[in-house]
Design a protein around this motif. Structure first.
Motif, PDB file in Angstrom:
ATOM      1  N   UNK A 291       0.735  -1.163  -0.006  1.00  0.00           N
ATOM      2  CA  UNK A 291       0.014  -0.058   0.039  1.00  0.00           C
ATOM      3  C   UNK A 291       0.913   1.391   0.088  1.00  0.00           C
ATOM      4  N   UNK A 292       1.796   1.242   0.767  1.00  0.00           N
ATOM      5  CA  UNK A 292       2.687   2.499   0.882  1.00  0.00           C
ATOM      6  C   UNK A 292       3.394   2.657  -0.310  1.00  0.00           C
ATOM      7  N   UNK A 293       3.995   1.586  -1.117  1.00  0.00           N
ATOM      8  CA  UNK A 293       4.714   1.540  -2.376  1.00  0.00           C
ATOM      9  C   UNK A 293       3.666   2.123  -3.683  1.00  0.00           C
ATOM     10  N   UNK A 294       2.631   1.723  -3.629  1.00  0.00           N
ATOM     11  CA  UNK A 294       1.511   2.090  -4.302  1.00  0.00           C
ATOM     12  C   UNK A 294       1.308   3.623  -4.248  1.00  0.00           C
ATOM     13  N   UNK A 295       1.197   4.388  -2.949  1.00  0.00           N
ATOM     14  CA  UNK A 295       0.558   5.598  -2.886  1.00  0.00           C
ATOM     15  C   UNK A 295       1.468   6.563  -2.292  1.00  0.00           C
ATOM     16  N   UNK A 296       2.584   6.159  -1.856  1.00  0.00           N
ATOM     17  CA  UNK A 296       3.754   7.134  -1.531  1.00  0.00           C
ATOM     18  C   UNK A 296       4.311   7.746  -2.594  1.00  0.00           C
TER      19      UNK A 296
ATOM     20  N   UNK B 107       7.565   9.211  -2.151  1.00  0.00           N
ATOM     21  CA  UNK B 107       8.771   8.974  -1.803  1.00  0.00           C
ATOM     22  C   UNK B 107       9.293   7.792  -1.706  1.00  0.00           C
ATOM     23  N   UNK B 108      10.058   7.064  -2.411  1.00  0.00           N
ATOM     24  CA  UNK B 108      10.889   5.799  -2.485  1.00  0.00           C
ATOM     25  C   UNK B 108      11.785   5.594  -1.357  1.00  0.00           C
ATOM     26  N   UNK B 109      12.154   6.663  -0.560  1.00  0.00           N
ATOM     27  CA  UNK B 109      12.799   6.804   0.386  1.00  0.00           C
ATOM     28  C   UNK B 109      12.043   6.141   1.606  1.00  0.00           C
ATOM     29  N   UNK B 110      10.837   6.562   1.525  1.00  0.00           N
ATOM     30  CA  UNK B 110       9.951   6.077   2.702  1.00  0.00           C
ATOM     31  C   UNK B 110       9.695   4.844   2.515  1.00  0.00           C
ATOM     32  N   UNK B 111       9.487   4.238   1.035  1.00  0.00           N
ATOM     33  CA  UNK B 111       9.354   2.789   1.003  1.00  0.00           C
ATOM     34  C   UNK B 111      10.758   1.844   1.317  1.00  0.00           C
ATOM     35  N   UNK B 112      11.980   2.637   1.191  1.00  0.00           N
ATOM     36  CA  UNK B 112      12.909   1.773   1.459  1.00  0.00           C
ATOM     37  C   UNK B 112      12.978   1.542   2.816  1.00  0.00           C
TER      38      UNK B 112
ATOM     39  N   UNK C 149      12.007  -2.135  -4.600  1.00  0.00           N
ATOM     40  CA  UNK C 149      12.786  -2.009  -6.079  1.00  0.00           C
ATOM     41  C   UNK C 149      11.859  -1.406  -6.930  1.00  0.00           C
ATOM     42  N   UNK C 150      10.578  -1.797  -6.698  1.00  0.00           N
ATOM     43  CA  UNK C 150       9.394  -1.180  -7.788  1.00  0.00           C
ATOM     44  C   UNK C 150       9.471   0.293  -7.320  1.00  0.00           C
ATOM     45  N   UNK C 151       9.344   0.637  -6.060  1.00  0.00           N
ATOM     46  CA  UNK C 151       9.249   2.214  -5.813  1.00  0.00           C
ATOM     47  C   UNK C 151      10.329   2.824  -6.246  1.00  0.00           C
TER      48      UNK C 151
END
Length: 251
Positions: free
Chosen positions: A129-134, A136-141, A237-239
């Motif tokens: 969910x985070x990767x889809x809507x964030x 910032x890729x850093x947040x996902x990492x 990686x996707x983010x």
């Protein structure tokens, strides 16, 4: 080899709880049938098995049968049994206790597996969910880094952008760990020393790697947990891939 405190306590309970229960039930041995006394001891066996493990449950069954014989069959305070019916009751107590203890321990194991699976699903759902809507890729990492510490029970985890440097032990997509091209026997050897890389790759494009630092001497997590870790790395990686498409490659 050290044993978890819970398992040690369960084994102690398996040995001592039936003795204590048989002792407490002594005043009832002339007014309650031996069958009912045996059933009460089965309850103790189930309690020990639910709290502990299979070994503790089996030990409780053996202990209950022995102390039932000692305290509740004639001649009292002796492991000799005169009455045939008492012999049958003692044997049935042992057999039923062993069966019930294994079933109780299995039920506890299945419950633990169900809880673990639900936790893994929650981790993957939250990260997806985070990767889809964030934005910032850093947040996902950072989210994935935190989840990896939890799911793999690590001491530390960091993310490294850029090209591959060195030949570290690697957690592969099938959940195995390779060291210098060879599959490392995690079950027998534990984690290899030093950092272990988990590459963040999506659509064949390398985005970076997570560097995992296990707790010294810790037992590696099961395959299911390692596969969850790999799925989490794919989300990171996707983010990063989407971020790279929008802003250009990260240096």
């Amino acid at each position: 080899m050290s044993f978890p405190l819970r398992d040690t306590a369960a084994v102690a309970a398996g040995a001592l709880a039936p003795f204590a229960a048989a002792l407490v039930l002594m005043p009832l041995r002339t007014s309650v049938t031996h069958t009912n006394l045996a059933l009460l001891l089965v309850v103790v066996i189930v309690a020990v098995s639910a709290f502990g493990n299979r070994f503790a449950g089996a030990l409780a069954a053996l202990s209950a049968s022995a102390w039932f014989d000692f305290f509740h069959t004639e001649p009292y305070q002796s492991f000799h049994i005169q009455d045939r019916a008492d012999i049958e009751t003692a044997v049935l107590l042992l057999v039923v206790g062993l069966i019930v203890s294994q079933l109780a321990a299995r039920g506890r194991t299945m419950k633990r597996i169900a809880v673990t699976d639900a936790t893994h699903l929650e981790r993957l759902h939250g990260t997806t969910h985070l990767a889809r809507f964030s934005t910032s890729s850093d947040d996902v990492v950072q989210r994935v880094r935190h989840e990896l510490v939890e799911v793999l029970e690590l001491r530390a985890c960091r993310f490294e952008y850029g090209t591959l440097i060195g030949r570290l032990p690697r957690l592969d997509p099938d959940g195995t760990v390779k060291v210098a091209g060879w599959i490392w026997d995690l079950e027998r050897q534990g984690w290899p020393e030093g950092e272990i890389e988990l590459r963040a790759i999506v659509h064949g494009r390398y985005q970076g790697r997570f560097l995992l630092t296990p707790e010294p001497g810790s037992v590696p997590p099961p395959l299911e947990a390692r596969l969850v870790a790999l799925d989490l790395a794919v989300q990171a990686a996707a983010a990063l891939d989407d971020d790279g498409v929008r802003t250009g490659p990260r240096s």
